[in-house]
Structure formats: C-alpha cells, structure tokens
Scaffold this motif. Structure first.
Motif, mmCIF file in Angstrom:
data_model
loop_
_atom_site.group_PDB
_atom_site.id
_atom_site.type_symbol
_atom_site.label_atom_id
_atom_site.label_comp_id
_atom_site.label_asym_id
_atom_site.label_seq_id
_atom_site.Cartn_x
_atom_site.Cartn_y
_atom_site.Cartn_z
ATOM 1 N N ASP A 29 -2.481 -1.103 4.482
ATOM 2 C CA ASP A 29 -2.615 -1.032 5.932
ATOM 3 C C ASP A 29 -1.364 -0.399 6.529
ATOM 4 O OD1 ASP A 29 -5.188 -2.321 6.488
ATOM 5 O OD2 ASP A 29 -4.250 -4.091 5.606
ATOM 6 N N LYS A 56 -2.942 4.087 12.368
ATOM 7 C CA LYS A 56 -2.875 2.640 12.179
ATOM 8 C C LYS A 56 -4.181 2.149 11.529
ATOM 9 C CE LYS A 56 -2.380 -1.710 14.734
ATOM 10 N NZ LYS A 56 -2.161 -2.334 16.059
ATOM 11 N N GLY A 57 -4.051 1.268 10.551
ATOM 12 C CA GLY A 57 -5.236 0.697 9.929
ATOM 13 C C GLY A 57 -5.283 0.878 8.429
ATOM 14 N N ARG A 58 -6.456 0.614 7.861
ATOM 15 C CA ARG A 58 -6.660 0.612 6.409
ATOM 16 C C ARG A 58 -6.791 2.034 5.854
ATOM 17 N NH1 ARG A 58 -8.328 -3.377 2.878
ATOM 18 N NH2 ARG A 58 -6.834 -4.524 4.173
ATOM 19 N N HIS A 59 -6.119 2.268 4.725
ATOM 20 C CA HIS A 59 -6.167 3.562 4.035
ATOM 21 C C HIS A 59 -6.244 3.317 2.535
ATOM 22 C CE1 HIS A 59 -5.068 6.028 7.582
ATOM 23 N NE2 HIS A 59 -4.339 4.971 7.932
ATOM 24 N N GLU A 66 -5.383 0.136 -1.899
ATOM 25 C CA GLU A 66 -5.616 0.022 -0.460
ATOM 26 C C GLU A 66 -4.352 -0.495 0.214
ATOM 27 O OE1 GLU A 66 -10.403 -0.933 -0.160
ATOM 28 O OE2 GLU A 66 -8.949 -2.593 -0.064
ATOM 29 N N PRO A 102 0.844 -0.035 9.700
ATOM 30 C CA PRO A 102 0.984 -0.861 10.899
ATOM 31 C C PRO A 102 0.928 -0.083 12.206
ATOM 32 C CG PRO A 102 3.096 -0.590 9.824
ATOM 33 C CD PRO A 102 2.085 0.015 8.909
#
Length: 377
Positions: free
Chosen positions: A305, A373-376, A303, A307
C-alpha cells in the motif's frame, strides 16, 4: 528480509535469492537479456519470431478489442460448453484436450497487436497448460504451435508454521483459483516481451488449438503492445509530482502473494543478521528465491500500500552468489506493467553477502516511480 519502500520503495530481491520484500512482480530473465525483448540466445531464432518481428507493422495504439470466451464463431471436435461464472460473463469450458475453437474479429488498421487470454486452468498440476494459436489458419511463427499459459500458486494459509522446537518452515502451496489475464508469451523466457501479432485492417480468425489440459476461457483480447519509454522521457512527466518523504515502506521478500512456480517458497537464512526477521537460536522465514528462482520467466508478485500519491525510490536487499564477477537480471513490473525501459533489465551484481542497493542509473541517480495512494503490486 526487509526491503524498503521509502522515499525509496524497497524491494528485496536476489538474483539468486530475495531477502527483503518487493512490491512488484519480478520475473527472472536470462543473464544475457537484451533490452529490446527479442531473441537473446544463439538458438532463439529457431521459432522464426525475430524474422517475423522485423517485418511487423507499427504497434497498435487504440482501445482493446475484447471477445467473450463464450462468443466463439466455430469449433471442431472440442466438446466445449459455455456457462456463467461468478464475477465473469459467459465463459467457455474446455475440458477435453482435443479439437479447436475459433473467434472472428475485426481490427481497424494495419498494426501489431498483443493477444491476451483471461483463463482458469481446470486441472491441478505443476505443469502449465499449453495451446496452439493460428491466425487465419496459419501459425504466424513456429512457436505458435505451443504457447504455455502460466499457473500461479499462493500459500495454502497465512498461519505461521513451526516444528516442535519453534523453527519456522514454509507453508504448503496451493493453486491460485481465480481467472488470470496474460498476454501470449514465449514460455521459455527467451523472448522477454509478449508476442506481437502483425495484422492487416479487416476481419481475421483466431483459432485456439486443443489445450494440453482443461481450461476455462473468460475472454480473448487484442491489445496495444506496451512500449515503455526510457526513464529520461518518463521523468519529464514528473514535474508536478511530489517526492514521498515519510517513513520507509518495508516489504518482506518471503511475503510474496503469488508465484508461477510451486517451488518458489519462503526460506530461512540463519547466517546473517542483515536478513530480517532473524533469530540467534531458531530458523525463521526471511527470504525467497535462491536456486528455485533461476529459470527465465519465473515470477514473484508482492502487494503493498502506498500511503500517498507521489514519487518513490525503490531499493533491494539481496544476495547474488551464482554468477561470479557477473550480473543476474530481473524484469520489474508495477501493477503488471514495466514502468520504463530500464526496468526490463534490473541487474544484480555478484556478492557472497547480503547487500542493499537502490535501483539507479550508472551515474548513481535513483529511478523514481510514480504511485497513487492505495494498493499496488
């Protein structure tokens, strides 16, 4: 070891070992893999799948056809029951290893479909459960008599474990206890893409045969097969996107959050200062892979993030010392999907030392991947 997601996403991998962290689920594939995802070994056609595939309809392109696990139309000798699970609709509980459960469904057109299950293994075991699958009473191809369902493991805790002198060792592994959604796939890794099932328009019956271990089924879905475009085609959609230009995002290989083999645990490399973190006096966990990451189909998930929205490069810190003067291959996924065709066969050349390489084409041009942008994963 570190991997960087900078203007390049750095994923650390190893064909035989992964040092730096990756940001994606990465599956081990046989070194002779072909990009079309069909049989790649001399005996691969024993299942009849290649012949079946040659006469299949074009891929379905519509919305998912979703069936609740509890909404079966018939069962024989299975002893199943239904109940409501937290976060899920009514689910099917199948604790026996006997009988069959059937679902009736309609498809809108002659097409090829993937079939996925959202399921939870009920028994603690290192062996994956397996089911049989029939369509309208028949196995579509021979290997449908046994289709394995993946199990995943995670670290039992997020604490650092050390011996009496400070040397680190990997934590115990525990079974991932949430529902898993997976397309039905060749458990031997010979067929690299999920199975497709060729169906005529109208009503059909999907029959699931006795699992080898108890399972819960939350849903069954018929979905559009993923047909990734080439990078050349995908990159034409990038014209309005900005390239990420801030600090590299480093993901450590040893920080994988999920593995589909309990033997895929973090390890220590003391012989190279190129692997991070490192210590001149103590063993520290700094890579994952090696001899435990050789079997086709084994998978690691990280996992990370992002930015900001943008185009990212990805690079790998790795060592591949198994296949002399040859390549080992991995399949790369972002958020569970292969982003473009070339990501089916990411190759790692032979080296006796740790190296860092960008994921790029034969001309040395880096492949770009668009991330929001965010969690992957």
């Amino acid at each position: 070891m570190t991997s960087r997601l900078y203007g390049k996403i750095a994923a650390a991998f190893l064909s035989a070992v992964i040092a730096a962290g990756c940001l994606l689920p990465v599956s081990a594939e046989n070194e002779e893999n072909q990009k079309n995802g069909t049989a790649v070994l001399p005996n691969a056609d024993e299942s009849g799948y290649t012949e079946y595939l040659s006469s299949a309809y074009e891929a379905y392109r519509g919305n998912d056809i979703l069936l609740s696990g509890a909404d079966f139309t018939s069962e024989e000798g299975s002893g199943v029951r239904t109940e409501t699970a937290p976060g899920e609709n009514d689910i099917l509980i199948w604790e026996s290893t006997a009988g069959t459960v059937s679902y009736s469904f309609d498809v809108p057109q002659n097409a090829s479909y993937n079939i996925s299950l959202t399921y939870l293994p009920l028994e603690e075991s290192t062996i994956k459960p397996a089911i049989g699958v029939r369509i309208d009473g028949e196995y579509p191809f021979e290997s449908c008599d046994r289709i394995g369902l993946e199990r995943f493991w995670t670290d039992a805790d997020d604490q650092k474990h050390t011996d009496s002198v400070g040397n680190e060792y990997s934590p115990e592994q525990k079974l991932y206890e949430n529902f898993i959604t997976r397309s039905l796939t060749d458990e031997n890794g010979i067929i690299t893409k999920p199975y497709v099932f060729s169906l005529t328009a109208g009503t059909h019956v999907l029959t699931i045969e006795a699992p080898s271990q108890g399972i819960s089924i939350a849903s069954v879905a018929l979905t559009a097969p993923s047909v990734p475009l080439s990078y050349n085609d995908i990159s034409k959609t990038y014209l309005s996107y900005e390239k990420y230009s801030a600090d590299p995002i480093v993901i450590e290989g040893e920080d994988a959050v999920l593995k589909n083999s309990a033997s895929l645990t973090a390890k220590c490399e003391n012989g190279s200062a190129l692997v991070t973190p490192s210590s001149a006096t103590l063993s520290v966990l700094n890579y994952i892979g090696g001899t435990t990451w050789k079997s086709p189909g084994t998978e690691l998930v990280w996992e990370f993030d992002a930015p900001e929205d943008g185009l990212y490069k990805i690079g790998f810190s790795f060592k591949q010392s198994d296949i002399t003067n040859g390549y080992s291959y991995r399949q790369l996924k972002i958020d569970g999907k292969v982003p473009f065709d070339e990501a089916y066969t990411v190759k790692f050349g032979y080296s006796i030392s740790w190296e860092f390489e960008a994921f790029e084409n034969e001309e040395g041009e880096s492949y770009l991947i668009y991330l929001t942008k965010g969690r992957h994963t």
